[in-house]
Motif scaffolding. Structure first.
Motif, mmCIF file in Angstrom:
data_model
loop_
_atom_site.group_PDB
_atom_site.id
_atom_site.type_symbol
_atom_site.label_atom_id
_atom_site.label_comp_id
_atom_site.label_asym_id
_atom_site.label_seq_id
_atom_site.Cartn_x
_atom_site.Cartn_y
_atom_site.Cartn_z
ATOM 1 N N GLU A 235 0.804 -1.216 0.000
ATOM 2 C CA GLU A 235 0.000 0.000 0.000
ATOM 3 C C GLU A 235 0.844 1.276 0.000
ATOM 4 O O GLU A 235 0.336 2.352 -0.326
ATOM 5 C CB GLU A 235 -0.953 0.009 1.200
ATOM 6 C CG GLU A 235 -2.100 -0.989 1.097
ATOM 7 C CD GLU A 235 -3.090 -0.663 -0.012
ATOM 8 O OE1 GLU A 235 -3.077 0.481 -0.524
ATOM 9 O OE2 GLU A 235 -3.879 -1.550 -0.376
ATOM 10 N N THR A 237 3.371 1.681 -1.951
ATOM 11 C CA THR A 237 3.986 1.761 -3.275
ATOM 12 C C THR A 237 3.394 2.899 -4.099
ATOM 13 O O THR A 237 2.177 3.023 -4.235
ATOM 14 C CB THR A 237 3.782 0.439 -4.044
ATOM 15 O OG1 THR A 237 4.285 -0.637 -3.261
ATOM 16 C CG2 THR A 237 4.487 0.474 -5.392
ATOM 17 N N ASP A 238 4.269 3.734 -4.637
ATOM 18 C CA ASP A 238 3.855 4.717 -5.635
ATOM 19 C C ASP A 238 5.065 5.021 -6.517
ATOM 20 O O ASP A 238 6.092 4.369 -6.406
ATOM 21 C CB ASP A 238 3.268 5.984 -4.995
ATOM 22 C CG ASP A 238 4.256 6.753 -4.121
ATOM 23 O OD1 ASP A 238 5.471 6.714 -4.402
ATOM 24 O OD2 ASP A 238 3.812 7.398 -3.152
#
Length: 326
Positions: A235, A237-238
């Motif tokens: 969650e 991660t970008d």
């Protein structure tokens, strides 16, 4: 005394008390991380022999109930003077266990409570044999323990792997020099870097996170097991968050490949260190898992030197360690 002879002596001594029943790998920090593959090996390959890797201070304050004269305790301290590890070795001796010590410093306080002592090679040993790497020596101890207690069908393949690892690591280190420089330039200003891995090599990701990024570079980090990545951590991660992901060769590679597929889709800043690409598959598949950690840690030596140079923050610099009371 060679490792084979040490283990033979331990096993012979244990015959009087019903045989060797449990092995504990006890250390702190990077030394505990270096035990990861050895403990993983025994937990996966042994049938009756019990194995655990335990932080030294936890071992002292909450020793396992099974710690007795049927146990082997392997302790490790680079300087041989880590107080918690020295106490752990002393406790093990008091409980009747046999103790094998690993240290880079002969004659250090740790050796006082060890029945046998073996050294290992470190990154400062430029002409070292990687078969004597800090993460591989305990695997060799574990392999000998299993062979001499229950038997190990992969023993000859493991010995052959020891013969090959030097050439594999030296070639891999040359192979990553340019990409290590690019990594250092790309990520030198980042405040956080996550490391990812699985299987027997997970210890390499753990060491990279706590010892290199946090201890030696003061960069926030956490190691993420690729099998656990999809159960919470993904969650974060970008396209701005940096990851270092190691791709193991062996039985848990699918876990790493799954995580990498996700990164390729939703992230933009990640570095892949792939054991297959770096030649580890020349070692027999039955034992290749147990050589991953040494390959990764030795390759990371190249990355870390470049990273420290780019950040103008030597790996030797500390803020608290060895400077204040703790």
């Amino acid at each position: 005394m060679e490792i084979k002879e040490m283990v033979e002596a331990v096993c012979e001594a244990k015959k009087e008390v019903g045989g060797l029943r449990q092995v504990y790998f006890v250390a702190c920090g990077g030394s505990l991380g270096a035990f990861y593959s050895a403990n993983y090996f025994l937990q996966r390959e042994a049938v009756g022999l019990r194995s655990a890797a335990v932080n030294s201070n936890e071992f002292v304050h909450e020793a396992p109930s099974a710690l007795d004269e049927r146990a082997l305790v392997v302790v490790c301290s680079h300087g041989g003077d880590t107080p918690e590890t020295v106490k752990a070795a002393e406790l093990a001796k008091k409980r009747g266990a046999s103790v094998i010590g690993m240290t880079y410093t002969p004659g250090s306080p740790l050796t006082e409570f060890c029945d046998y002592v073996t050294d290992y090679k470190f990154r400062t040993d430029l002409d070292r044999s990687f078969a004597e790497d800090k993460a591989l020596v305990p695997v060799t101890i574990a392999v000998e323990v299993l062979r001499q207690t229950e038997g190990f069908a992969g023993y000859e393949a493991y010995v052959d792997g020891l013969k090959k690892i030097d050439g594999i690591v030296r070639h891999a280190q040359e192979q990553v020099k340019e990409r290590a420089l690019r990594f250092a330039e790309t990520y030198k200003d980042d405040k956080i870097i996550y490391t990812m891995g699985s299987g027997a090599s997970y210890g390499a990701a753990y060491i990279q996170s706590i010892c290199i990024y946090m201890e030696m570079q003061w960069v926030n980090s956490s190691s993420i097991h690729t099998g656990e990545y999809f159960h919470g951590p993904f969650e974060i991660t970008d396209r701005n968050v940096p990851f270092l992901i190691q791709m193991s060769e062996g039985r848990t590679r699918e876990l790493d490949e799954r995580a990498l597929r996700f990164l390729k889709k939703y992230a933009a800043r990640y570095e892949v260190v792939d054991a297959k690409e770096l030649g580890l598959s020349t070692i027999d598949a039955s034992v290749v898992d147990y050589f991953n950690q040494t390959l990764f840690t030795c390759v990371y030596d190249i990355y870390n030197a470049a990273f420290a140079e780019a950040r103008k923050h030597p790996l030797s610099v500390r803020r608290y360690m060895w400077k204040v009371s703790y």
